[in-house]
Design an enzyme around this catalytic site. Structure first.
Site, PDB file in Angstrom:
ATOM      1  N   GLN A  36       0.824  -1.210   0.000  1.00 53.26           N
ATOM      2  CA  GLN A  36       0.000   0.000   0.000  1.00 53.26           C
ATOM      3  C   GLN A  36       0.854   1.254   0.000  1.00 53.26           C
ATOM      4  OE1 GLN A  36      -2.094  -0.619   3.721  1.00 53.26           O
ATOM      5  NE2 GLN A  36      -0.207  -1.296   4.691  1.00 53.26           N
ATOM      6  N   HIS A  50      -8.239   3.562  19.908  1.00 52.45           N
ATOM      7  CA  HIS A  50      -7.384   2.579  20.580  1.00 52.45           C
ATOM      8  C   HIS A  50      -7.898   2.230  21.980  1.00 52.45           C
ATOM      9  CE1 HIS A  50      -4.177   3.864  17.556  1.00 52.45           C
ATOM     10  NE2 HIS A  50      -4.557   2.632  17.263  1.00 52.45           N
ATOM     11  N   ASP A  68       0.550   0.424  13.779  1.00 51.37           N
ATOM     12  CA  ASP A  68       0.979   1.704  14.357  1.00 51.37           C
ATOM     13  C   ASP A  68       1.365   1.562  15.829  1.00 51.37           C
ATOM     14  OD1 ASP A  68      -1.658   2.146  15.894  1.00 51.37           O
ATOM     15  OD2 ASP A  68      -2.318   1.900  13.825  1.00 51.37           O
ATOM     16  N   ASP A  97       1.317 -12.435   7.291  1.00 55.27           N
ATOM     17  CA  ASP A  97      -0.103 -12.456   6.964  1.00 55.27           C
ATOM     18  C   ASP A  97      -0.850 -13.104   8.141  1.00 55.27           C
ATOM     19  OD1 ASP A  97      -2.605 -13.628   6.001  1.00 55.27           O
ATOM     20  OD2 ASP A  97      -1.903 -13.059   3.997  1.00 55.27           O
ATOM     21  N   ASP A 118      -7.296  -5.233  14.394  1.00 60.83           N
ATOM     22  CA  ASP A 118      -7.159  -3.785  14.210  1.00 60.83           C
ATOM     23  C   ASP A 118      -6.705  -3.553  12.770  1.00 60.83           C
ATOM     24  OD1 ASP A 118      -6.659  -1.107  14.361  1.00 60.83           O
ATOM     25  OD2 ASP A 118      -4.965  -1.272  15.754  1.00 60.83           O
TER      26      ASP A 118
HETATM   27  N1  SPD Z   1     -11.354   3.822   7.684  1.00 61.31           N
HETATM   28  C1  SPD Z   1     -10.245   3.561   8.500  1.00 61.31           C
HETATM   29  C2  SPD Z   1     -10.343   2.327   9.319  1.00 61.31           C
HETATM   30  C3  SPD Z   1      -9.057   2.065  10.013  1.00 61.31           C
HETATM   31  C4  SPD Z   1      -9.127   1.142  11.146  1.00 61.31           C
HETATM   32  N2  SPD Z   1      -7.831   0.820  11.703  1.00 61.31           N
HETATM   33  C5  SPD Z   1      -7.068   1.893  12.168  1.00 61.31           C
HETATM   34  C6  SPD Z   1      -5.777   1.470  12.768  1.00 61.31           C
HETATM   35  C7  SPD Z   1      -5.501   2.150  14.051  1.00 61.31           C
HETATM   36  N3  SPD Z   1      -4.609   1.399  14.866  1.00 61.31           N
END
Ligand code: SPD
Length: 275
Positions: A29, A60, A84, A135, A154
């Site tokens: 990406q 979070h 992240d 993965d 997440d």
């Molecule tokens: N539309 C965005 C959805 C993102 C969900 N994950 C975000 C990662 C944060 N740790």
């Protein structure tokens, strides 16, 4: 003048950018980190807002403290995605949590966040966290039955390589690695702008797990700002806090009183998933 913009269907959200800190096309990406005027540093993946320093606590704290509140004990935790580091930062705050495995497919996201988003990625420094760049499906195949008390997904929106995250097969793999009374939570998008994804996620999840609930929070930088999560278990889900450990100090959003609200499904969401 530069703006960081997410366009979702016919709506966009833009943030005025002070400086472009990082741009890289990884194997999976486009990864961008901007320093913005109003939201601090912001991570975008393939043009979607993921994390801002100013509002990441809503997301979070909900995805971590909600399921931990419902568990009598969370010792062994698996985080799928979350490159992240914000989710593992929250989970690691509990004394009862002894081990956290984080499985992120894109190592470049982890490295960029370690460099440019230190208040979020600080979670990776905790010795309880083991990081696997892999993965999630492949990792899950290697895990023994009933290994985890809590599994948190997440992930990104379910498009492209993340499409598998709402499929039945993925939920079956998770079901197998959940211990007795274990809980699975996953972010499930906006009931305002992602109705179809919400419906198919609910259909697939509830066809695998006998007990499912929907929860919500706010995430100002996501499309619609009203954000959903689904929790699932092989056993009946509690409706009140079960965890005896006090909440970690210094939370910005989550509190015990919020639990009842987040588990209350608004009528417009009930209608979407035909509850
Ligand atoms: N539309 C965005 C959805 C993102 C969900 N994950 C975000 C990662 C944060 N740790």
């Amino acid at each position: 003048m530069l703006w960081g913009t997410e366009i979702y269907n016919n709506t966009s959200l833009s943030m005025k950018v002070r400086e472009v800190l990082y741009q890289c096309k990884s194997q999976y990406q486009m990864i961008e980190i901007f320093d913005t005027y109003d939201y601090g540093k912001v991570l975008m993946l393939d043009g979607c807002m993921m994390v801002s320093e100013a509002d990441e606590f809503f997301y979070h704290e909900t995805i971590s403290h909600l399921p931990i509140s419902l568990l009598k004990k969370a010792q062994n935790v698996l985080v799928l995605g979350g490159g992240d580091g914000g989710t593992v930062r929250e989970v690691a705050r509990y004394d009862q949590v002894k081990n956290i495995d984080l499985v992120e497919i894109d190592g470049d996201v982890i490295n960029a966040c370690k460099k440019y988003l230190p208040t979020v990625s600080v979670g990776f420094n905790n010795p309880k966290v083991n990081t696997y760049v892999q993965d999630a499906n492949v990792f899950l195949e290697t895990v023994k039955d009933k290994t985890y008390d809590l599994v948190i997904c997440d992930g990104s929106d379910p498009v492209g390589f993340a499409e598998v995250l709402i499929q039945r097969n993925f939920y079956q793999l998770i079901q197998r690695v959940l211990g007795d009374n274990g809980i699975f939570i996953t972010q499930t998008g906006s009931p305002l702008s992602q109705k179809e994804e919400l419906q198919s996620t609910w259909t697939n999840l509830s066809s695998v797990f006998p007990h499912c609930k929907i929860a919500w929070s706010v995430v100002p930088i996501y499309p619609g700002a009203f954000w959903s999560f689904m929790i699932a278990s092989n056993e009946e889900l509690p409706t009140q806090a079960m965890n005896p450990e006090p909440l970690p100090e210094g939370l910005s959003f989550w509190c015990r009183e919020y639990l009842a609200s987040t588990l209350t499904t608004p009528n417009f969401v009930r209608e979407i998933i035909e509850l």
